[in-house]
Design a protein around this motif. Structure first.
Motif: not given
Length: 113
Positions: A50, A53-54
């Motif tokens: 995550t 991805e962020q």
């Protein structure tokens, strides 16, 4: 990156303060078919994905994060060594999710500062 910060040290202290949760199976019994070690690895891995991805990160920063995640997992294994092969209770799973979320928050703060 984060393992040498005051925030991480406080997080480890928070973990050690929660050891009674792992010392005995309080509350509901486990129905999980995976171990606490597997749960920690999975949730920490998901959290790091995550983070990737962020954020648009350079390869070197990604590698630093992976090294940090390895160090965090090592710390978790040290603190929880006697119970890592147990199947987690619902309460233990909730704590792991919370703890990993706090680790992710430390990464987010570091990357956005």
């Amino acid at each position: 990156m984060i393992v040498d910060t005051d925030g991480y040290i406080e997080l480890v202290q928070y973990l050690t303060g929660q050891l009674p949760l792992f010392a005995q199976n309080t509350g509901t019994t486990s129905t999980a078919d995976y171990t606490l070690r597997e749960l920690l690895e999975e949730k920490l891995g998901e959290s790091m994905i995550t983070v990737f991805e962020q954020n648009q990160l350079e390869q070197e920063t990604r590698l630093d994060i992976v090294r940090e995640a390895d160090a965090i997992m090592y710390d978790l294994e040290e603190v929880l060594s006697s119970v890592l092969n147990n199947h987690p209770t619902t309460e233990q799973e909730e704590f792991v999710v919370e703890f990993v979320g706090l680790v992710k928050n430390l990464f987010d703060q570091k990357l956005n500062s």
